[in-house]
Scaffold this active site. Sequence first.
Site, short mmCIF file in Angstrom:
data_model
loop_
_atom_site.label_atom_id
_atom_site.label_comp_id
_atom_site.label_asym_id
_atom_site.label_seq_id
_atom_site.Cartn_x
_atom_site.Cartn_y
_atom_site.Cartn_z
N ASP A 22 18.29 19.64 49.14
CA ASP A 22 17.25 19.80 48.12
C ASP A 22 17.26 18.68 47.08
O ASP A 22 16.33 18.57 46.28
CB ASP A 22 17.44 21.12 47.34
CG ASP A 22 17.19 22.35 48.20
OD1 ASP A 22 16.73 22.20 49.34
OD2 ASP A 22 17.46 23.47 47.71
N LYS A 44 13.01 24.26 41.23
CA LYS A 44 11.93 24.26 42.24
C LYS A 44 11.73 25.68 42.77
O LYS A 44 12.64 26.52 42.70
CB LYS A 44 12.24 23.32 43.40
CG LYS A 44 13.50 23.65 44.25
CD LYS A 44 13.31 24.72 45.32
CE LYS A 44 14.60 25.08 46.03
NZ LYS A 44 14.62 26.40 46.65
P1 ATP Z 1 19.49 26.01 46.33
O1 ATP Z 1 18.14 26.60 45.96
O2 ATP Z 1 19.51 24.48 46.28
O3 ATP Z 1 20.09 26.57 47.58
P2 ATP Z 1 20.58 27.72 44.34
O4 ATP Z 1 19.59 27.62 43.23
O5 ATP Z 1 20.46 28.91 45.22
O6 ATP Z 1 20.52 26.40 45.19
P3 ATP Z 1 22.71 26.89 42.59
O7 ATP Z 1 22.21 27.36 41.27
O8 ATP Z 1 22.64 25.43 42.86
O9 ATP Z 1 22.03 27.71 43.78
O10 ATP Z 1 24.22 27.43 42.73
C1 ATP Z 1 24.89 27.55 43.97
C2 ATP Z 1 26.40 27.45 43.75
O11 ATP Z 1 26.72 26.12 43.35
C3 ATP Z 1 26.92 28.39 42.67
O12 ATP Z 1 27.88 29.20 43.25
C4 ATP Z 1 27.53 27.48 41.61
O13 ATP Z 1 28.78 27.94 41.16
C5 ATP Z 1 27.70 26.13 42.30
N1 ATP Z 1 27.38 24.96 41.44
C6 ATP Z 1 27.94 23.76 41.50
N2 ATP Z 1 27.41 22.92 40.62
C7 ATP Z 1 26.45 23.58 39.97
C8 ATP Z 1 25.52 23.23 38.93
N3 ATP Z 1 25.52 22.00 38.37
N4 ATP Z 1 24.65 24.16 38.53
C9 ATP Z 1 24.65 25.38 39.12
N5 ATP Z 1 25.51 25.79 40.07
C10 ATP Z 1 26.41 24.90 40.50
#
Ligand code: ATP
Length: 314
Positions: free
Chosen positions: A141, A11
């Site tokens: 989210d 997203k």
């Molecule tokens: P959001 O936009 O929902 O805040 P994000 O895109 O910034 O999330 P993610 O890619 O979800 O961040 O990663 C955040 C943390 O979650 C990372 O440090 C990662 O190690 C951990 N994590 C746990 N499970 C997952 C997964 N299935 N995919 C990606 N990261 C994961």
Amino acid sequence: MHSYSLAAAAKINLYLEIIGSRSDGYHELATVFQSIDLVDKIDLRLSGNDSICVHCDHPQVPSDRTNLAYRAAELMKTEFPDAFAKYGGINITIDKQIPVAAGLAGGSTNAAAVLVGIDLIWQLGLTQAELQTLAAQLGSDVPFCVMGGTALATERGENLSPLPDLDNLYVVLAKYRNLTISTPWAYQTYREKYSDCYITDAQSLAACWEKVHSSPMVRAIAPKDSTQIGKLLHNDFERAVFPEYPQLMQLKAAFEQARVLGTIMSGSGPTIFALTETPEQAQLVKETVKQAISDPELELWVTKFIPTGIRIAK
Ligand code: ATP
């Protein structure tokens, strides 16, 4: 069926306003979420025993209980013990294409795919509303990632109002490979700097929600007014994140120079995105920004808006 392959969409946030602080420690938000065609492939298969296993080759993604996809499977096991006893555990394989810790909800969309996939494999027949209630237990989210498309979210981000689908916009995403931002850090930094502007009383909050539902961004979405949508892109997190990471401000300036409809940081960052009306323009913007910032760590993607969150992969 014993197995399903699902496509789990990332997203972006077209609009993100941090409104106040909640008694549970979370923030009150108003945000417009948009699904994009940058997807992780999630394969789910009955394990034949009672174990839940996650496989993912990406070095930044854990394969243990801290993986949000694992936590989603564990939640289903707890909520539906009879189905778990009948069908057994799940092997989850994540083919990670969505950049990690990028503000693109990579973990959240993986968790959403596991909820949808286990519902199918265990033949539970859950409604969209039931899936979203489960999703809210995993993260703010995750309910949007189950629903997908275009939606206005309020409160912690889990109170969703679907908006008309936008299918006429293309996106260029840019992220420095070596730069990740933790969402808790971004909230904490914002709180330290701006909490004196937070709305806290119930009456002002109610007035604020009403205003958000008829805000210019929401009004621009129904007629698919791409020029207005581009102009109205907004993200409060930029005020907290940009001073610490000036290279992101430069990246945004490079997009502006490339004459896009609009450009903004997604979620808590550090991904910056820009909107265009055609795939050709998006490709041109990608090349222009790549040339303007000749850093080998800068990765760019061209993608488009899509109306779905989780779908069965071909
Ligand atoms: P959001 O936009 O929902 O805040 P994000 O895109 O910034 O999330 P993610 O890619 O979800 O961040 O990663 C955040 C943390 O979650 C990372 O440090 C990662 O190690 C951990 N994590 C746990 N499970 C997952 C997964 N299935 N995919 C990606 N990261 C994961």
